[in-house]
Motif scaffolding. Structure first.
Motif, mmCIF file in Angstrom:
data_model
loop_
_atom_site.group_PDB
_atom_site.id
_atom_site.type_symbol
_atom_site.label_atom_id
_atom_site.label_comp_id
_atom_site.label_asym_id
_atom_site.label_seq_id
_atom_site.Cartn_x
_atom_site.Cartn_y
_atom_site.Cartn_z
ATOM 1 N N MET A 78 -78.314 -2.244 6.538
ATOM 2 C CA MET A 78 -77.683 -3.278 5.708
ATOM 3 C C MET A 78 -77.016 -2.666 4.487
ATOM 4 S SD MET A 78 -80.582 -6.291 5.846
ATOM 5 C CE MET A 78 -81.883 -5.245 5.215
ATOM 6 N N LYS A 79 -76.758 -1.330 4.581
ATOM 7 C CA LYS A 79 -76.124 -0.586 3.488
ATOM 8 C C LYS A 79 -76.881 -0.752 2.169
ATOM 9 C CE LYS A 79 -71.503 -0.746 5.542
ATOM 10 N NZ LYS A 79 -70.070 -1.053 5.354
ATOM 11 N N ASN A 80 -78.202 -0.910 2.304
ATOM 12 C CA ASN A 80 -79.107 -1.012 1.155
ATOM 13 C C ASN A 80 -78.858 -2.236 0.263
ATOM 14 O OD1 ASN A 80 -80.664 1.327 1.712
ATOM 15 N ND2 ASN A 80 -79.050 2.605 0.843
ATOM 16 N N THR A 81 -78.045 -3.169 0.729
ATOM 17 C CA THR A 81 -77.725 -4.324 -0.119
ATOM 18 C C THR A 81 -78.956 -5.182 -0.406
ATOM 19 O OG1 THR A 81 -77.054 -5.512 1.891
ATOM 20 C CG2 THR A 81 -75.323 -4.460 0.580
ATOM 21 N N ALA A 82 -79.902 -5.242 0.554
ATOM 22 C CA ALA A 82 -81.105 -6.046 0.356
ATOM 23 C C ALA A 82 -81.960 -5.495 -0.782
ATOM 24 C CB ALA A 82 -81.924 -6.083 1.644
ATOM 25 N N VAL A 83 -81.841 -4.197 -1.020
ATOM 26 C CA VAL A 83 -82.605 -3.563 -2.096
ATOM 27 C C VAL A 83 -81.807 -3.495 -3.381
ATOM 28 C CG1 VAL A 83 -83.675 -1.399 -2.856
ATOM 29 C CG2 VAL A 83 -83.995 -2.197 -0.504
ATOM 30 N N LEU A 84 -80.560 -3.060 -3.260
ATOM 31 C CA LEU A 84 -79.733 -2.828 -4.446
ATOM 32 C C LEU A 84 -79.338 -4.116 -5.162
ATOM 33 C CD1 LEU A 84 -77.457 -0.010 -2.959
ATOM 34 C CD2 LEU A 84 -79.397 0.263 -4.500
ATOM 35 N N SER A 85 -79.427 -5.243 -4.464
ATOM 36 C CA SER A 85 -79.046 -6.505 -5.092
ATOM 37 C C SER A 85 -80.177 -7.123 -5.913
ATOM 38 C CB SER A 85 -78.600 -7.508 -4.018
ATOM 39 O OG SER A 85 -79.654 -7.757 -3.101
ATOM 40 N N LEU A 86 -81.361 -6.499 -5.832
ATOM 41 C CA LEU A 86 -82.517 -7.046 -6.537
ATOM 42 C C LEU A 86 -82.750 -6.312 -7.863
ATOM 43 C CD1 LEU A 86 -84.982 -7.302 -3.507
ATOM 44 C CD2 LEU A 86 -83.677 -9.161 -4.544
ATOM 45 N N PRO A 87 -83.358 -6.987 -8.838
ATOM 46 C CA PRO A 87 -83.669 -6.351 -10.125
ATOM 47 C C PRO A 87 -84.941 -5.511 -10.027
ATOM 48 C CG PRO A 87 -84.400 -8.617 -10.156
ATOM 49 C CD PRO A 87 -83.708 -8.426 -8.832
ATOM 50 N N VAL A 88 -84.834 -4.415 -9.295
ATOM 51 C CA VAL A 88 -85.999 -3.561 -9.059
ATOM 52 C C VAL A 88 -85.688 -2.132 -9.479
ATOM 53 C CG1 VAL A 88 -86.920 -4.957 -7.176
ATOM 54 C CG2 VAL A 88 -85.240 -3.165 -6.684
ATOM 55 N N ASP A 89 -86.739 -1.347 -9.629
ATOM 56 C CA ASP A 89 -86.607 0.063 -9.976
ATOM 57 C C ASP A 89 -86.421 0.858 -8.683
ATOM 58 O OD1 ASP A 89 -87.000 2.755 -10.667
ATOM 59 O OD2 ASP A 89 -88.325 2.231 -12.323
ATOM 60 N N LEU A 90 -85.218 1.359 -8.449
ATOM 61 C CA LEU A 90 -84.925 2.063 -7.201
ATOM 62 C C LEU A 90 -85.763 3.324 -7.043
ATOM 63 C CD1 LEU A 90 -81.038 1.732 -6.990
ATOM 64 C CD2 LEU A 90 -82.794 0.347 -5.887
ATOM 65 N N LYS A 91 -86.061 3.970 -8.160
ATOM 66 C CA LYS A 91 -86.885 5.175 -8.096
ATOM 67 C C LYS A 91 -88.272 4.848 -7.571
ATOM 68 C CE LYS A 91 -88.020 9.254 -10.872
ATOM 69 N NZ LYS A 91 -87.870 9.894 -12.208
ATOM 70 N N LYS A 92 -88.828 3.729 -8.008
ATOM 71 C CA LYS A 92 -90.150 3.318 -7.543
ATOM 72 C C LYS A 92 -90.118 2.893 -6.081
ATOM 73 C CE LYS A 92 -92.218 1.930 -11.948
ATOM 74 N NZ LYS A 92 -92.830 0.824 -12.721
ATOM 75 N N ILE A 93 -89.012 2.312 -5.656
ATOM 76 C CA ILE A 93 -88.874 1.931 -4.247
ATOM 77 C C ILE A 93 -88.926 3.172 -3.366
ATOM 78 C CG2 ILE A 93 -87.244 1.074 -2.520
ATOM 79 C CD1 ILE A 93 -86.435 -1.082 -4.422
ATOM 80 N N TRP A 94 -88.194 4.207 -3.786
ATOM 81 C CA TRP A 94 -88.181 5.463 -3.022
ATOM 82 C C TRP A 94 -89.574 6.085 -2.994
ATOM 83 C CZ3 TRP A 94 -84.618 7.502 0.145
ATOM 84 C CH2 TRP A 94 -84.775 8.833 0.532
ATOM 85 N N MET A 95 -90.230 6.091 -4.143
ATOM 86 C CA MET A 95 -91.579 6.641 -4.229
ATOM 87 C C MET A 95 -92.531 5.858 -3.319
ATOM 88 S SD MET A 95 -91.781 9.204 -6.394
ATOM 89 C CE MET A 95 -91.132 9.918 -7.913
ATOM 90 N N ALA A 96 -92.341 4.547 -3.257
ATOM 91 C CA ALA A 96 -93.189 3.708 -2.404
ATOM 92 C C ALA A 96 -92.965 4.040 -0.932
ATOM 93 C CB ALA A 96 -92.903 2.235 -2.664
ATOM 94 N N LYS A 97 -91.720 4.306 -0.557
ATOM 95 C CA LYS A 97 -91.420 4.701 0.816
ATOM 96 C C LYS A 97 -92.107 6.023 1.146
ATOM 97 C CE LYS A 97 -86.812 2.515 0.989
ATOM 98 N NZ LYS A 97 -87.060 1.519 2.046
ATOM 99 N N VAL A 98 -92.038 6.968 0.216
ATOM 100 C CA VAL A 98 -92.687 8.264 0.421
ATOM 101 C C VAL A 98 -94.192 8.071 0.572
ATOM 102 C CG1 VAL A 98 -93.238 10.497 -0.638
ATOM 103 C CG2 VAL A 98 -90.912 9.589 -0.790
#
Length: 250
Positions: A71-91
């Motif tokens: 989805m070209k990351n739109t589901a994540v990038l459109s939200l008011p979230v910390d992208l660094k923490k999202i990546w860390m959570a995936k790891v």
């Protein structure tokens, strides 16, 4: 951070990833039980860290990132979230899954090899098997952020192919050479020699085996190998997290 991790866990809870962490560790156990019963335990471990474990990590990490990438990351990038923490959570989610898979492999190998007594020529003391599984988890961690980053850049197929080929070729060919410390792919195989007394080619670490040298049994390489791979994991995790933080929906 807990909310981010829970979100990533829910994304993959009922997907093929959940099945993968059970299928992958079962394969080397089943294959070694059927094909090389007398050497069951050493072959179960050797096939695990040479082929199946890196293959599972490659596929698991790519599947974790491909869900958002589709989805070209739109589901994540459109939200008011910390992208660094999202990546860390995936790891972190990937770390948890490889720990579960490793424990399944450990239990299956120890139960069949030590409890049932299958494979008397390839038995591994239980404490060595436990230590081997822990060391393998630690020394493979750095591949998680690397595979996630590669999957984001070049896609699933290329990432899986590159990582498996590097693990299989570099991990086996250079693990017993003097260039070991320049190639992190070789560290897990090299550390297994003093721990479970098995060479990367699957032969027992004894004088009669090809590529064997007495110095390969020295456990002095274990701590440096762990330090190198843990340092690489930390560096790659923070570097790729900072890269992900700068992403924009396209």
């Amino acid at each position: 951070m807990g909310a981010y991790f829970k979100s990533e866990y829910l994304k993959i809870k009922h997907t093929f990833i959940g099945k993968l962490i059970f299928i992958a560790p079962f394969l080397p156990i089943a294959l070694s039980f059927v094909l090389t019963t007398r050497y069951f335990e050493i072959d179960s471990y050797n096939w695990w860290y040479v082929m199946l474990f890196p293959g599972m990590i490659s596929l698991l990490c790519t599947l974790v990132v491909v869900k958002d990438k589709k989805m070209k990351n739109t589901a994540v990038l459109s939200l008011p979230v910390d992208l660094k923490k999202i990546w860390m959570a995936k790891v972190l989610a990937c770390v948890c899954m490889i720990v579960v898979a490793s424990m399944i492999h450990l239990f299956g190998s120890v139960f069949i090899g030590n409890v049932l007594g299958i494979g008397k020529f390839g038995s591994i003391p239980m404490i060595n098997a436990v230590f081997a599984s822990i060391v393998l988890i630690i020394t493979f961690l750095w591949q998680i952020p690397l595979c996630m980053f590669l999957a984001s850049k070049i896609g699933m197929f290329s990432t899986v192919l590159i990582n498996i080929v590097c693990c299989f070729i570099l991990g086996v060919m250079t693990a017993v050479s003097d260039t070991l410390w320049m190639i992190p792919y070789a560290v897990p195989s090299r550390l297994m020699i003093p721990i479970i007394k098995v060479l990367p080619n699957g032969l027992r670490a004894i004088q009669e085996s090809e590529t064997f040298r007495t110095e390969l049994l020295s456990d002095s390489v274990i701590l440096p190998g762990i330090i190198i791979t843990v340092s690489l994991f930390v560096i790659l995790t923070f570097a790729t997290a900072n890269w992900y933080k700068k992403q924009e929906a396209k």
